[in-house]
Write an enzyme that holds these catalytic residues in place. Sequence first.
Site, PDB file in Angstrom:
ATOM      1  CE1 TYR A 233     -38.486 -16.758  99.328  1.00 55.53           C
ATOM      2  CE2 TYR A 233     -37.591 -15.588  97.437  1.00 55.53           C
ATOM      3  CZ  TYR A 233     -37.430 -16.498  98.465  1.00 55.53           C
ATOM      4  OH  TYR A 233     -36.233 -17.136  98.633  1.00 55.53           O
ATOM      5  CD  GLU A 234     -41.214  -7.999  95.074  1.00 53.69           C
ATOM      6  OE1 GLU A 234     -40.834  -7.158  95.880  1.00 53.69           O
ATOM      7  OE2 GLU A 234     -41.021  -7.903  93.843  1.00 53.69           O
ATOM      8  CB  SER A 235     -44.436 -13.721  94.237  1.00 56.13           C
ATOM      9  OG  SER A 235     -43.822 -14.648  95.112  1.00 56.13           O
ATOM     10  N   GLY A 236     -46.053 -13.219  97.188  1.00 58.87           N
ATOM     11  CA  GLY A 236     -47.158 -13.650  98.051  1.00 58.87           C
ATOM     12  C   GLY A 236     -46.866 -14.856  98.923  1.00 58.87           C
TER      13      GLY A 236
END
Lengths: 250, 272
Positions: A50-53
């Site tokens: 997920y691009e949130s990390g």
Amino acid sequence: MSEWDSAEMMNVAAARELYDGDVCLVGVGPPNLAANLARHTHAPNCRLVYESGAIDAKPRRLPLSIGDDDLAATATAVVSVPEMFNFWVGAGRIDVGFLGAAQLDRFGNINTTVIGDHAHPKVRLPGAGGAPEIAAAARRVIVIVKQSPRTFVETVDFVSSVGYGPTGQEREAPGAGPTLVITDHGVLEPDPVTHELTMTRLHPGVTVEQAVAATGWTLKVADSIEEVPAPTEHELTVLRKLRDREPIDA
Amino acid sequence: MPSPVPLTDAVAEHVHDGDTVALEGFTHLIPFAAAHEIARQGRRHLTLVRMTPDLVYDQLIGLGVADKLVFSYGGNPGVGSLHRLRDAVENAWPHPLAVHEHSHAGLANAYSAGAARLPFAVLRGYRGTDLEQQRDIISRVTCPFTGEELAAVKAVNPDVTVIHAQLADRDGNVMLWGITGVQREAVLAADRAIVTVEEVVDEFPERTGAVILPSWVLAAVCVVPNGAWPSYAAGYSVRDNDFYQRWDAIARDRESFLAWAAENDLKESADV
């Protein structure tokens, strides 16, 4: 067999395109459903990023946002957002990126920014987010979008994420570009030479005429068009549990 | 000294009309309470910077606090549009809003360059997109070693960055964990940084993956329990997803938005 609708068929068809072991960059909405469905059916070792990390997130129920605590709590690693985009997305470590679109043209160029002029838009959309670099660098890009003449347009108002460029021949990015477009009507694939999106598969009960009518350009249709197999009972059960945010036993 | 100070004092001292202000948080630890304090003190003409503007910027924009927005994704994730942001861009209400628009990769790198005190960052992005038309913030450079043409993105250096975190210690050092987003970069890119925290402890717990910000890079630390609501602080609170859903209806028209603002003691900026 339970009854199912075209949105469910679209999500199931998208999930089937993930392979076991794929590293998949997951966004909100249909991609989130599809990726989690794949992990709970035929691709248990699909790695969700997920691009949130969150890297290798194993959510116990469908996350509502890309930044849910459950993603961080179940991930193998949590990295900063600059690290995510530079070391993981930009460096080509993502096998599959799923993208949505407000407008899409026949060469797979995507608009999620504005309808109308950028300085004085008729409709201000959310913007590009993580998509431009996912579109540029992922080894496969799957676009999930409902097919309609308003969405499938001759020319996008703004290129937020590049597909194959204005004439289909301008792509310079390192990744392969949009490899599949999955809609509520069926599946489109780019022609190997011209890169024009071609309808190659239709969902059960959908006709060529319906697909043509749902497209704002003269739709190219493959000579032999396949029918996508209907959702299985198991796929539907898991999909609905996910959608209702029930916990799933992996 | 960044020992705990009241939030009202920190905002009064460090946030000025016309400043470039970043209130960061990637879904998690979004500094809502600090944002509301900025609005209550009537700041005007701010340039707001944030990767994911989210509800908090919808509120500030609707209140007329901002003249410009620097961002990469302006939506209510999983819900839909930010209606106050849209009204400002589409209809100039309550006044016009200029936008500088990035991709996530671009803005994350712009903060990183800012934190490194470099003039720009390099990435292999943006090519073929219309975002490149904003040549004053996104341009191209040629690699001096390989000749490859790459995207250059102008550094972002806020006057002040505001974040929320879980803990501060008695010396004013700050610890945050979970999804840490771009907060460290945004703090280090700024001239001044304000951090609101859930609580102050004598000693930090041992925690893998935590980000520590030493007191000497911070202008002020304020204790504001639940200062991230309706977003969340891992270990302290959960995200109020219902409020994110409800916001869609509140923000959809000007009247219901202004009623919400009045109920929450948030007034429009004076000269809107």
